[in-house]
Enzyme design. Structure first.
Site, short mmCIF file in Angstrom:
data_model
loop_
_atom_site.label_atom_id
_atom_site.label_comp_id
_atom_site.label_asym_id
_atom_site.label_seq_id
_atom_site.Cartn_x
_atom_site.Cartn_y
_atom_site.Cartn_z
N GLY A 62 0.88 -1.25 0.03
CA GLY A 62 0.00 -0.03 -0.01
C GLY A 62 0.89 1.51 0.03
O GLY A 62 0.62 1.99 0.96
N ASP A 98 -12.39 -12.22 -4.17
CA ASP A 98 -13.54 -11.69 -3.76
C ASP A 98 -13.76 -11.43 -2.29
O ASP A 98 -12.73 -11.95 -1.55
CB ASP A 98 -15.02 -12.58 -4.31
CG ASP A 98 -14.91 -13.98 -3.68
OD1 ASP A 98 -14.53 -14.23 -2.47
OD2 ASP A 98 -14.88 -14.94 -4.55
N LYS A 114 -8.22 -4.52 13.50
CA LYS A 114 -7.27 -3.90 14.10
C LYS A 114 -6.94 -4.46 15.08
O LYS A 114 -5.69 -4.91 15.82
CB LYS A 114 -7.22 -2.42 14.07
CG LYS A 114 -7.05 -1.62 12.73
CD LYS A 114 -5.88 -1.93 11.99
CE LYS A 114 -5.71 -1.29 10.76
NZ LYS A 114 -4.46 -1.74 10.03
N SER A 136 -3.26 0.31 14.43
CA SER A 136 -4.13 1.66 14.52
C SER A 136 -4.43 1.81 16.06
O SER A 136 -4.84 0.85 16.82
CB SER A 136 -5.44 1.66 13.77
OG SER A 136 -6.33 2.53 14.43
N TYR A 182 -13.15 -2.38 10.68
CA TYR A 182 -12.17 -1.98 10.72
C TYR A 182 -11.60 -2.03 12.10
O TYR A 182 -10.27 -2.54 12.30
CB TYR A 182 -12.11 -0.47 10.19
CG TYR A 182 -10.54 0.41 10.53
CD1 TYR A 182 -9.86 -0.07 9.25
CD2 TYR A 182 -10.22 0.99 11.38
CE1 TYR A 182 -8.49 0.50 9.25
CE2 TYR A 182 -9.14 1.55 11.33
CZ TYR A 182 -8.17 1.28 10.29
OH TYR A 182 -6.69 1.91 10.46
N ILE A 213 -3.63 10.89 11.04
CA ILE A 213 -2.61 11.22 10.31
C ILE A 213 -2.96 12.23 9.25
O ILE A 213 -3.72 12.33 8.63
CB ILE A 213 -1.96 9.92 9.54
CG1 ILE A 213 -1.84 8.69 10.43
CG2 ILE A 213 -0.39 10.34 8.88
CD1 ILE A 213 -1.41 7.54 9.71
N ASN A 266 1.40 -2.25 5.25
CA ASN A 266 0.82 -0.83 5.44
C ASN A 266 -0.70 -0.86 4.83
O ASN A 266 -1.37 -0.09 5.32
CB ASN A 266 1.63 0.54 4.73
CG ASN A 266 0.98 1.59 4.69
OD1 ASN A 266 0.69 2.24 5.89
ND2 ASN A 266 0.71 2.15 3.50
#
Length: 260
Positions: A9, A65, A164, A147, A160, A193, A94
């Site tokens: 990334g 997928d 994490k 994160s 998300y 960030i 990343n």
């Protein structure tokens, strides 16, 4: 022989800062991105800026997928690196699916699966392939870009946040199992960030609570890159560790927002 880092990334934002940090330190760089055109442009820009190091970009999608990780792309990547006799001494994970605007009663379960498969399963598959080669070459370093939301939930980001938290468990388990091969596995935990989203939405970020940190500022991509560099270059006896880079956000019960 120059050392080589693989950064996922790495076409925009924090990924760019990490590439530039390692290139400035004289490392050769392999990086990935999803979009072939963006990868080609980033590769050209990196090579123009750092003519004394070797930089190669690879375009790939993490998933076939929502349910299926793209292992074939990884096998092709590492087969090509083996063919070129490139050994990845440091792996920086990343790339991530941000899982934005996920509503618990609205989004299908496949959206949840997509985020977890990208942020956990895909990363495990990359580590497995890189670590196999590190084992054969005497060791290496793996750094997750995690994160602070692993510990502090935010609205409409269920998948998300879950990914994490799970990723930290993965990091610790990998550190334990890979330590005997001299492979160190650690994580950097950014908060907010200053990315292109910050620049493109000034009104929102002017008042978002997480910008009010004890240090009075939020991280730049270079701050995250410095933390990654520490784990890659200086933390010889450190594994299974977390380095939070969030201006102190995680330590405060609530932000102190100035009254103007």
């Amino acid at each position: 022989m120059k050392k080589t880092v693989l950064i996922t990334g790495a076409c925009i934002n924090t990924g760019v800062a990490i590439v530039e940090k390692f290139a400035l330190e004289g490392w050769n760089v392999v990086f990935t991105g999803r979009n072939p055109e963006k990868v080609a442009l980033a590769e050209k820009n990196y090579r123009d800026k750092f003519p004394n190091v070797e930089i190669n970009g690879y375009a790939m999608n993490s998933l076939v997928d929502e349910r299926t990780v793209n292992e074939r792309a990884l096998d092709e990547l590492f087969a090509d690196l083996d063919k070129k006799d490139v050994f990845i001494e440091c792996l920086v994970l990343n790339a991530a699916d941000q899982g934005l605007n996920m509503k618990i009663f609205e989004n299908p379960v496949t959206d949840f699966m997509r985020v977890l498969n990208t942020n956990i399963t895909w990363n495990f598959c990359i580590v497995e392939r890189a670590a196999k080669r590190m084992k054969e070459n005497g060791g290496g370093s793996v750094v997750f870009i995690n994160s602070n939301t692993a510990y502090r939930a935010i609205p409409d980001r269920i998948a998300y946040v879950a990914s994490k938290g799970g990723q930290l468990g993965l990091m610790r388990a990998l550190a334990f199992d890979l330590g005997k091969y001299n492979i160190r596995v650690n994580a950097v935990l950014p908060g907010m960030i200053r990315t292109d989203r910050w620049e493109n939405n000034p009104d929102f970020y002017e008042n978002v609570p997480s910008r009010f940190t004890p240090l009075g500022d939020v991280a730049t991509g270079a701050d995250i890159a410095d933390a990654v560099w520490y784990f890659a270059s200086a933390a010889r006896n450190t594994t299974g560790a977390e380095l939070v880079v969030d201006g102190g956000n995680t330590i405060q019960l609530y932000p102190i927002i100035p009254k103007e």
